[in-house]
Write a protein that holds these residues in place. Structure first.
Motif, PDB file in Angstrom:
ATOM      1  N   PHE A 131     -21.873  20.732 -17.590  1.00 42.20           N
ATOM      2  CA  PHE A 131     -21.642  19.693 -16.580  1.00 42.20           C
ATOM      3  C   PHE A 131     -22.036  20.188 -15.187  1.00 42.20           C
ATOM      4  CE2 PHE A 131     -18.404  17.980 -13.547  1.00 42.20           C
ATOM      5  CZ  PHE A 131     -18.972  16.732 -13.400  1.00 42.20           C
ATOM      6  N   ASN A 132     -21.591  21.378 -14.809  1.00 46.67           N
ATOM      7  CA  ASN A 132     -21.919  21.921 -13.490  1.00 46.67           C
ATOM      8  C   ASN A 132     -23.417  22.165 -13.347  1.00 46.67           C
ATOM      9  OD1 ASN A 132     -19.348  21.956 -12.313  1.00 46.67           O
ATOM     10  ND2 ASN A 132     -18.822  23.805 -13.423  1.00 46.67           N
ATOM     11  N   THR A 133     -24.060  22.610 -14.403  1.00 49.58           N
ATOM     12  CA  THR A 133     -25.503  22.830 -14.369  1.00 49.58           C
ATOM     13  C   THR A 133     -26.232  21.513 -14.127  1.00 49.58           C
ATOM     14  OG1 THR A 133     -25.307  24.720 -15.853  1.00 49.58           O
ATOM     15  CG2 THR A 133     -27.480  23.714 -15.665  1.00 49.58           C
ATOM     16  N   PHE A 134     -25.789  20.456 -14.793  1.00 46.01           N
ATOM     17  CA  PHE A 134     -26.425  19.160 -14.597  1.00 46.01           C
ATOM     18  C   PHE A 134     -26.258  18.678 -13.161  1.00 46.01           C
ATOM     19  CE2 PHE A 134     -26.338  14.484 -14.617  1.00 46.01           C
ATOM     20  CZ  PHE A 134     -27.665  14.267 -14.945  1.00 46.01           C
ATOM     21  N   VAL A 135     -25.063  18.832 -12.616  1.00 43.92           N
ATOM     22  CA  VAL A 135     -24.832  18.403 -11.229  1.00 43.92           C
ATOM     23  C   VAL A 135     -25.733  19.192 -10.283  1.00 43.92           C
ATOM     24  CG1 VAL A 135     -23.157  18.331  -9.353  1.00 43.92           C
ATOM     25  CG2 VAL A 135     -22.497  17.563 -11.632  1.00 43.92           C
ATOM     26  N   LEU A 136     -25.857  20.489 -10.486  1.00 43.57           N
ATOM     27  CA  LEU A 136     -26.726  21.299  -9.624  1.00 43.57           C
ATOM     28  C   LEU A 136     -28.196  20.926  -9.805  1.00 43.57           C
ATOM     29  CD1 LEU A 136     -24.927  24.743  -9.771  1.00 43.57           C
ATOM     30  CD2 LEU A 136     -24.944  23.082  -7.910  1.00 43.57           C
ATOM     31  N   CYS A 137     -28.582  20.528 -11.005  1.00 42.30           N
ATOM     32  CA  CYS A 137     -29.945  20.025 -11.215  1.00 42.30           C
ATOM     33  C   CYS A 137     -30.174  18.756 -10.388  1.00 42.30           C
ATOM     34  CB  CYS A 137     -30.194  19.729 -12.693  1.00 42.30           C
ATOM     35  SG  CYS A 137     -30.476  21.169 -13.725  1.00 42.30           S
ATOM     36  N   GLN A 138     -29.162  17.906 -10.304  1.00 40.50           N
ATOM     37  CA  GLN A 138     -29.286  16.690  -9.499  1.00 40.50           C
ATOM     38  C   GLN A 138     -29.380  17.021  -8.012  1.00 40.50           C
ATOM     39  OE1 GLN A 138     -29.985  13.935 -11.163  1.00 40.50           O
ATOM     40  NE2 GLN A 138     -29.726  15.354 -12.854  1.00 40.50           N
ATOM     41  N   VAL A 139     -28.629  18.039  -7.585  1.00 42.01           N
ATOM     42  CA  VAL A 139     -28.715  18.467  -6.178  1.00 42.01           C
ATOM     43  C   VAL A 139     -30.123  18.960  -5.883  1.00 42.01           C
ATOM     44  CG1 VAL A 139     -27.901  20.172  -4.498  1.00 42.01           C
ATOM     45  CG2 VAL A 139     -26.253  18.947  -5.926  1.00 42.01           C
ATOM     46  N   PHE A 140     -30.679  19.775  -6.781  1.00 41.73           N
ATOM     47  CA  PHE A 140     -32.046  20.248  -6.572  1.00 41.73           C
ATOM     48  C   PHE A 140     -33.019  19.069  -6.574  1.00 41.73           C
ATOM     49  CE2 PHE A 140     -36.186  21.488  -8.202  1.00 41.73           C
ATOM     50  CZ  PHE A 140     -36.573  22.341  -7.190  1.00 41.73           C
ATOM     51  N   ASN A 141     -32.764  18.087  -7.402  1.00 43.98           N
ATOM     52  CA  ASN A 141     -33.641  16.924  -7.463  1.00 43.98           C
ATOM     53  C   ASN A 141     -33.643  16.156  -6.141  1.00 43.98           C
ATOM     54  OD1 ASN A 141     -35.537  15.471  -8.909  1.00 43.98           O
ATOM     55  ND2 ASN A 141     -34.032  14.014  -9.648  1.00 43.98           N
ATOM     56  N   GLU A 142     -32.541  16.231  -5.382  1.00 50.72           N
ATOM     57  CA  GLU A 142     -32.524  15.621  -4.052  1.00 50.72           C
ATOM     58  C   GLU A 142     -33.548  16.298  -3.148  1.00 50.72           C
ATOM     59  OE1 GLU A 142     -28.549  15.627  -2.494  1.00 50.72           O
ATOM     60  OE2 GLU A 142     -27.776  14.557  -4.241  1.00 50.72           O
ATOM     61  N   PHE A 143     -33.650  17.612  -3.229  1.00 57.14           N
ATOM     62  CA  PHE A 143     -34.670  18.331  -2.456  1.00 57.14           C
ATOM     63  C   PHE A 143     -36.056  17.918  -2.925  1.00 57.14           C
ATOM     64  CE2 PHE A 143     -31.049  21.102  -1.753  1.00 57.14           C
ATOM     65  CZ  PHE A 143     -31.203  21.449  -0.426  1.00 57.14           C
ATOM     66  N   ASN A 144     -36.222  17.827  -4.227  1.00 53.81           N
ATOM     67  CA  ASN A 144     -37.503  17.460  -4.808  1.00 53.81           C
ATOM     68  C   ASN A 144     -37.919  16.049  -4.391  1.00 53.81           C
ATOM     69  OD1 ASN A 144     -39.722  18.047  -6.456  1.00 53.81           O
ATOM     70  ND2 ASN A 144     -38.782  17.067  -8.214  1.00 53.81           N
ATOM     71  N   GLY A 165     -26.007  19.130   5.372  1.00 50.63           N
ATOM     72  CA  GLY A 165     -24.553  18.965   5.350  1.00 50.63           C
ATOM     73  C   GLY A 165     -24.083  18.160   4.154  1.00 50.63           C
ATOM     74  N   ILE A 166     -24.798  17.095   3.834  1.00 52.39           N
ATOM     75  CA  ILE A 166     -24.419  16.263   2.689  1.00 52.39           C
ATOM     76  C   ILE A 166     -24.608  17.026   1.386  1.00 52.39           C
ATOM     77  CG2 ILE A 166     -25.043  14.195   1.380  1.00 52.39           C
ATOM     78  CD1 ILE A 166     -25.604  12.866   4.115  1.00 52.39           C
ATOM     79  N   VAL A 167     -25.704  17.764   1.262  1.00 55.33           N
ATOM     80  CA  VAL A 167     -25.905  18.578   0.068  1.00 55.33           C
ATOM     81  C   VAL A 167     -24.800  19.636  -0.031  1.00 55.33           C
ATOM     82  CG1 VAL A 167     -27.428  20.295  -0.993  1.00 55.33           C
ATOM     83  CG2 VAL A 167     -28.379  18.172  -0.117  1.00 55.33           C
ATOM     84  N   GLY A 168     -24.450  20.245   1.102  1.00 51.48           N
ATOM     85  CA  GLY A 168     -23.348  21.205   1.120  1.00 51.48           C
ATOM     86  C   GLY A 168     -22.025  20.578   0.698  1.00 51.48           C
ATOM     87  N   MET A 169     -21.762  19.351   1.189  1.00 54.98           N
ATOM     88  CA  MET A 169     -20.545  18.644   0.794  1.00 54.98           C
ATOM     89  C   MET A 169     -20.540  18.352  -0.710  1.00 54.98           C
ATOM     90  SD  MET A 169     -19.786  15.919   3.897  1.00 54.98           S
ATOM     91  CE  MET A 169     -19.754  14.638   2.714  1.00 54.98           C
ATOM     92  N   THR A 170     -21.689  17.978  -1.230  1.00 58.14           N
ATOM     93  CA  THR A 170     -21.801  17.713  -2.677  1.00 58.14           C
ATOM     94  C   THR A 170     -21.421  18.951  -3.476  1.00 58.14           C
ATOM     95  OG1 THR A 170     -23.567  16.114  -2.275  1.00 58.14           O
ATOM     96  CG2 THR A 170     -23.352  16.974  -4.509  1.00 58.14           C
ATOM     97  N   ILE A 171     -21.954  20.093  -3.053  1.00 56.91           N
ATOM     98  CA  ILE A 171     -21.656  21.346  -3.759  1.00 56.91           C
ATOM     99  C   ILE A 171     -20.184  21.706  -3.604  1.00 56.91           C
ATOM    100  CG2 ILE A 171     -22.149  23.826  -3.799  1.00 56.91           C
ATOM    101  CD1 ILE A 171     -25.078  23.037  -3.059  1.00 56.91           C
ATOM    102  N   LEU A 172     -19.639  21.508  -2.407  1.00 56.85           N
ATOM    103  CA  LEU A 172     -18.208  21.789  -2.205  1.00 56.85           C
ATOM    104  C   LEU A 172     -17.328  20.861  -3.038  1.00 56.85           C
ATOM    105  CD1 LEU A 172     -17.933  22.523   1.622  1.00 56.85           C
ATOM    106  CD2 LEU A 172     -17.570  24.117  -0.271  1.00 56.85           C
ATOM    107  N   PHE A 173     -17.674  19.581  -3.096  1.00 55.89           N
ATOM    108  CA  PHE A 173     -16.911  18.639  -3.920  1.00 55.89           C
ATOM    109  C   PHE A 173     -16.967  19.034  -5.386  1.00 55.89           C
ATOM    110  CE2 PHE A 173     -17.569  14.925  -0.756  1.00 55.89           C
ATOM    111  CZ  PHE A 173     -16.500  15.360   0.003  1.00 55.89           C
ATOM    112  N   GLN A 174     -18.129  19.462  -5.812  1.00 59.84           N
ATOM    113  CA  GLN A 174     -18.286  19.868  -7.211  1.00 59.84           C
ATOM    114  C   GLN A 174     -17.481  21.124  -7.508  1.00 59.84           C
ATOM    115  OE1 GLN A 174     -19.538  18.287  -9.643  1.00 59.84           O
ATOM    116  NE2 GLN A 174     -19.358  19.870 -11.158  1.00 59.84           N
ATOM    117  N   ARG A 175     -17.438  22.018  -6.555  1.00 62.27           N
ATOM    118  CA  ARG A 175     -16.691  23.275  -6.724  1.00 62.27           C
ATOM    119  C   ARG A 175     -15.192  23.007  -6.814  1.00 62.27           C
ATOM    120  NH1 ARG A 175     -14.176  26.591  -3.280  1.00 62.27           N
ATOM    121  NH2 ARG A 175     -13.987  28.756  -3.915  1.00 62.27           N
ATOM    122  N   GLY A 176     -14.731  22.042  -6.003  1.00 62.78           N
ATOM    123  CA  GLY A 176     -13.301  21.770  -5.916  1.00 62.78           C
ATOM    124  C   GLY A 176     -12.830  21.006  -7.085  1.00 62.78           C
TER     125      GLY A 176
END
Length: 176
Positions: A131-144, A165-176
């Motif tokens: 699940f976390n890997t998929f979410v991080l793939c989506q974050v990378f896809n935002e850069f792409n 900042g939004i990408v950072g918030m996404t990662i923080l939300f996912q971490r929490g």
């Protein structure tokens, strides 16, 4: 999908897609593929409904917000106009879309079938890892998705603090 489906069809389905947006359909198809292969081969589904909803929240809401903050560049004015008969999804978009989908399917199915032995973890931890890997793939896809036709997808990223900042918030939300 959405309003086009009949009530009889909606009642016979496990999943109903209420919004006819291409990114949502692509996400559902990608996860449907992962869940289908995992269910048929291992007899289990790696993602719960709550996890799928969380991914949609991140991809649709925060992802769209992050991409909407991208400032137009002067290069945009040098592009030739696009005719009305031109396809909405260009060849480069199709290439990016297929490459991302293929990459994610390979990575996630590798984790599904080999994650427990590769990382020496339990099944529950492996599902969380998928699940976390998929979410991080989506974050990378935002850069792409920022620069579809450019080779350097990180060019000018420092100028868009809101995106970072939004990408950072996404990662923080996912971490929490």
């Amino acid at each position: 999908m959405g309003i086009q489906g009949t009530e009889v069809a909606k009642e016979s389905l496990d999943i109903i897609i209420l919004y006819d947006t291409f990114p949502l359909v692509a996400t559902v198809l990608r996860w449907g593929m992962i869940n289908f292969v995992a269910t048929v081969s291992a007899g289990e589904v790696p993602l719960t409904v709550a996890r799928l909803l969380w991914v949609n929240l991140i991809v649709d809401t925060l992802g769209a917000l992050a991409l909407a903050t991208e400032q137009p560049t002067n290069d945009l004015m040098e592009e030739p106009p696009v005719g009305r008969t031109e396809p909405l999804i260009t060849d480069i978009m199709w290439t990016n879309l297929l490459a991302q989908a293929l990459y994610q399917i390979i990575v996630l199915l590798t984790l599904q079938f080999g994650g427990e032995s590769i990382f020496d973890v339990t099944k529950a931890i492996n599902h969380t890892f998928i699940f976390n890997t998929f979410v991080l793939c989506q974050v990378f896809n935002e850069f792409n998705a920022r620069k579809l036709e450019k080779k350097n997808i990180f060019k000018g990223i420092h100028k868009n603090r809101l995106f970072v900042g939004i990408v950072g918030m996404t990662i923080l939300f996912q971490r929490g």
